[in-house]
Enzyme design. Structure first.
Site, PDB file in Angstrom:
ATOM      1  N   SER A 106       0.867  -1.189   0.000  1.00 16.69           N
ATOM      2  CA  SER A 106       0.000   0.000   0.000  1.00 16.69           C
ATOM      3  C   SER A 106       0.895   1.228   0.000  1.00 16.69           C
ATOM      4  O   SER A 106       2.027   1.182   0.498  1.00 16.69           O
ATOM      5  CB  SER A 106      -0.862  -0.003   1.267  1.00 16.69           C
ATOM      6  OG  SER A 106      -1.489   1.254   1.442  1.00 16.69           O
ATOM      7  N   TYR A 164      -1.355  -1.204  10.404  1.00 16.92           N
ATOM      8  CA  TYR A 164      -1.477  -1.377   8.949  1.00 16.92           C
ATOM      9  C   TYR A 164      -0.204  -0.883   8.257  1.00 16.92           C
ATOM     10  O   TYR A 164       0.369  -1.585   7.406  1.00 16.92           O
ATOM     11  CB  TYR A 164      -2.700  -0.606   8.440  1.00 16.92           C
ATOM     12  CG  TYR A 164      -3.016  -0.841   6.977  1.00 16.92           C
ATOM     13  CD1 TYR A 164      -3.849  -1.893   6.597  1.00 16.92           C
ATOM     14  CD2 TYR A 164      -2.509  -0.017   5.977  1.00 16.92           C
ATOM     15  CE1 TYR A 164      -4.159  -2.114   5.255  1.00 16.92           C
ATOM     16  CE2 TYR A 164      -2.810  -0.230   4.641  1.00 16.92           C
ATOM     17  CZ  TYR A 164      -3.642  -1.276   4.287  1.00 16.92           C
ATOM     18  OH  TYR A 164      -3.940  -1.499   2.962  1.00 16.92           O
TER      19      TYR A 164
HETATM   20  P1  NAD Z   1     -11.040  -6.336   0.445  1.00 11.95           P
HETATM   21  O1  NAD Z   1     -11.320  -6.220   1.902  1.00 11.95           O
HETATM   22  O2  NAD Z   1     -12.115  -5.976  -0.522  1.00 11.95           O
HETATM   23  O3  NAD Z   1     -10.540  -7.826   0.121  1.00 11.95           O
HETATM   24  C1  NAD Z   1      -9.613  -8.480   0.948  1.00 11.95           C
HETATM   25  C2  NAD Z   1      -9.825  -9.956   0.817  1.00 11.95           C
HETATM   26  O4  NAD Z   1      -8.894 -10.623   1.682  1.00 11.95           O
HETATM   27  C3  NAD Z   1     -11.250 -10.419   1.234  1.00 11.95           C
HETATM   28  O5  NAD Z   1     -11.794 -11.279   0.274  1.00 11.95           O
HETATM   29  C4  NAD Z   1     -11.005 -11.111   2.572  1.00 11.95           C
HETATM   30  O6  NAD Z   1     -11.953 -12.143   2.847  1.00 11.95           O
HETATM   31  C5  NAD Z   1      -9.590 -11.645   2.372  1.00 11.95           C
HETATM   32  N1  NAD Z   1      -8.934 -11.945   3.647  1.00 11.95           N
HETATM   33  C6  NAD Z   1      -8.893 -11.157   4.768  1.00 11.95           C
HETATM   34  N2  NAD Z   1      -8.243 -11.793   5.745  1.00 11.95           N
HETATM   35  C7  NAD Z   1      -7.867 -13.013   5.252  1.00 11.95           C
HETATM   36  C8  NAD Z   1      -7.172 -14.120   5.797  1.00 11.95           C
HETATM   37  N3  NAD Z   1      -6.741 -14.127   7.075  1.00 11.95           N
HETATM   38  N4  NAD Z   1      -6.948 -15.195   5.004  1.00 11.95           N
HETATM   39  C9  NAD Z   1      -7.395 -15.213   3.719  1.00 11.95           C
HETATM   40  N5  NAD Z   1      -8.072 -14.204   3.159  1.00 11.95           N
HETATM   41  C10 NAD Z   1      -8.305 -13.111   3.919  1.00 11.95           C
HETATM   42  O7  NAD Z   1      -9.732  -5.462   0.168  1.00 11.95           O
HETATM   43  P2  NAD Z   1      -9.155  -4.848  -1.188  1.00 11.95           P
HETATM   44  O8  NAD Z   1      -9.493  -3.407  -1.202  1.00 11.95           O
HETATM   45  O9  NAD Z   1      -9.507  -5.697  -2.344  1.00 11.95           O
HETATM   46  O10 NAD Z   1      -7.598  -4.954  -0.870  1.00 11.95           O
HETATM   47  C11 NAD Z   1      -6.818  -6.056  -1.281  1.00 11.95           C
HETATM   48  C12 NAD Z   1      -5.370  -5.804  -0.835  1.00 11.95           C
HETATM   49  O11 NAD Z   1      -4.940  -4.538  -1.340  1.00 11.95           O
HETATM   50  C13 NAD Z   1      -5.207  -5.733   0.687  1.00 11.95           C
HETATM   51  O12 NAD Z   1      -3.977  -6.312   1.050  1.00 11.95           O
HETATM   52  C14 NAD Z   1      -5.192  -4.246   0.959  1.00 11.95           C
HETATM   53  O13 NAD Z   1      -4.495  -3.929   2.138  1.00 11.95           O
HETATM   54  C15 NAD Z   1      -4.476  -3.734  -0.281  1.00 11.95           C
HETATM   55  N6  NAD Z   1      -4.758  -2.331  -0.594  1.00 11.95           N
HETATM   56  C16 NAD Z   1      -6.028  -1.911  -0.860  1.00 11.95           C
HETATM   57  C17 NAD Z   1      -6.239  -0.573  -1.169  1.00 11.95           C
HETATM   58  C18 NAD Z   1      -7.614  -0.015  -1.470  1.00 11.95           C
HETATM   59  O14 NAD Z   1      -7.746   1.228  -1.575  1.00 11.95           O
HETATM   60  N7  NAD Z   1      -8.630  -0.822  -1.654  1.00 11.95           N
HETATM   61  C19 NAD Z   1      -5.164   0.324  -1.198  1.00 11.95           C
HETATM   62  C20 NAD Z   1      -3.888  -0.149  -0.931  1.00 11.95           C
HETATM   63  C21 NAD Z   1      -3.692  -1.480  -0.639  1.00 11.95           C
END
Ligand code: NAD
Length: 235
Positions: free
Chosen positions: A133, A146
């Site tokens: 991130s 985080y």
């Molecule tokens: P999201 O919450 O929509 O999806 C995350 C997924 O991870 C979900 O399907 C959840 O069930 C799964 N998950 C959570 N804990 C878990 C575990 N212990 N074991 C297996 N699966 C697990 O999030 P997103 O927005 O799609 O983000 C995906 C990745 O990108 C994450 O690592 C997040 O930190 C990173 N990220 C997201 C953003 C954003 O703006 N959306 C920005 C920067 C980084």
């Protein structure tokens, strides 16, 4: 069976929704056989779903075993699963179990997946992409767990690139704001590119980094944030 085994196989964690689904779908469209590992059950067209909590080593070991048994190989690992909400409250009130839970999923999960996938990726000269991130690089208040986990993931990436090279390349993507629902006009407008990010933006970069076209890229962190971390924001 032999034909199936000659097709590249990818495992995407956290692929049940959001960025993970975008990555899994794009890899499938580009010809990979794809497994999705998540704690949340989901049915994805033509993909193998494996229920797995990536912070638990026995579950991770079983997950990798199942994917390799199913596909006969593993070429790509995308460590995307995470507790995506950065808010963990004031540091004085941040309970140790909550800190450990975020580090456990957002950082240790990628370590465990990589540990158990590494022998298979070495065999295929595969590649890994970690999803960190921009919060690995900059912060809002009250997001210590985080930020620390994502910063750790960037460092884990270059450490692994040295340990697993030259056979396995390891890179990291640091997305900015990736929206899964409609956002306000002003939220789009504040970005130098004029819009908030989409899962597809991250997926395209992940697919490139996993491909042979990225054969000279390893150990790096690629920011995809619509330019936000390049913008001066002094009031
Ligand atoms: P999201 O919450 O929509 O999806 C995350 C997924 O991870 C979900 O399907 C959840 O069930 C799964 N998950 C959570 N804990 C878990 C575990 N212990 N074991 C297996 N699966 C697990 O999030 P997103 O927005 O799609 O983000 C995906 C990745 O990108 C994450 O690592 C997040 O930190 C990173 N990220 C997201 C953003 C954003 O703006 N959306 C920005 C920067 C980084």
């Amino acid at each position: 069976m032999a034909r199936e085994y000659s097709q590249k196989a990818a495992l995407v964690t956290g692929g049940a929704q959001g960025i993970g689904t975008a990555i899994a779908s794009l890899l499938a469209a580009r010809g990979y056989r794809v497994a999705v590992a998540d704690i949340k059950p989901v049915e994805l067209d033509r993909m193998l779903f494996i229920r797995c909590d990536i912070s638990r080593e026995p579950a991770v070991r079983a997950c990798i075993g199942r994917a390799v048994k199913h596909f006969g190989r593993l070429d790509a690992l995308v460590n995307n699963a995470g507790i995506a909400s950065p808010d963990n409250g004031p540091v004085e009130k941040l309970a140790l179990p909550e800190w450990n839970r975020r580090i456990g999923v957002n950082l240790t999960g990628a370590f465990l997946m990589t540990k158990h996938a590494a022998p298979h990726l070495r065999r295929t000269r595969g590649a890994i992409v970690n999803i960190a991130s921009t919060r690995a690089l900059q912060s809002e208040p009250n997001t210590e767990a985080y930020a620390a986990a994502k910063g750790g993931l960037v460092a884990l990436t270059h450490a692994l690139a040295l340990s697993l090279g030259p056979r396995v390349r390891v890179n990291c993507i640091s997305p900015g704001w990736i929206a899964h629902a409609a956002v306000k006009k002003k939220d789009h407008a504040q970005h130098p590119v004029g819009r908030v990010g989409r899962g597809q933006d991250v997926a395209e970069l992940a697919a490139f980094l996993l491909s042979e076209a990225a054969g000279f890229a390893t150990g790096q962190n690629y920011v995809v944030d619509g330019g936000m971390t390049r913008k001066m924001i002094y009031v």
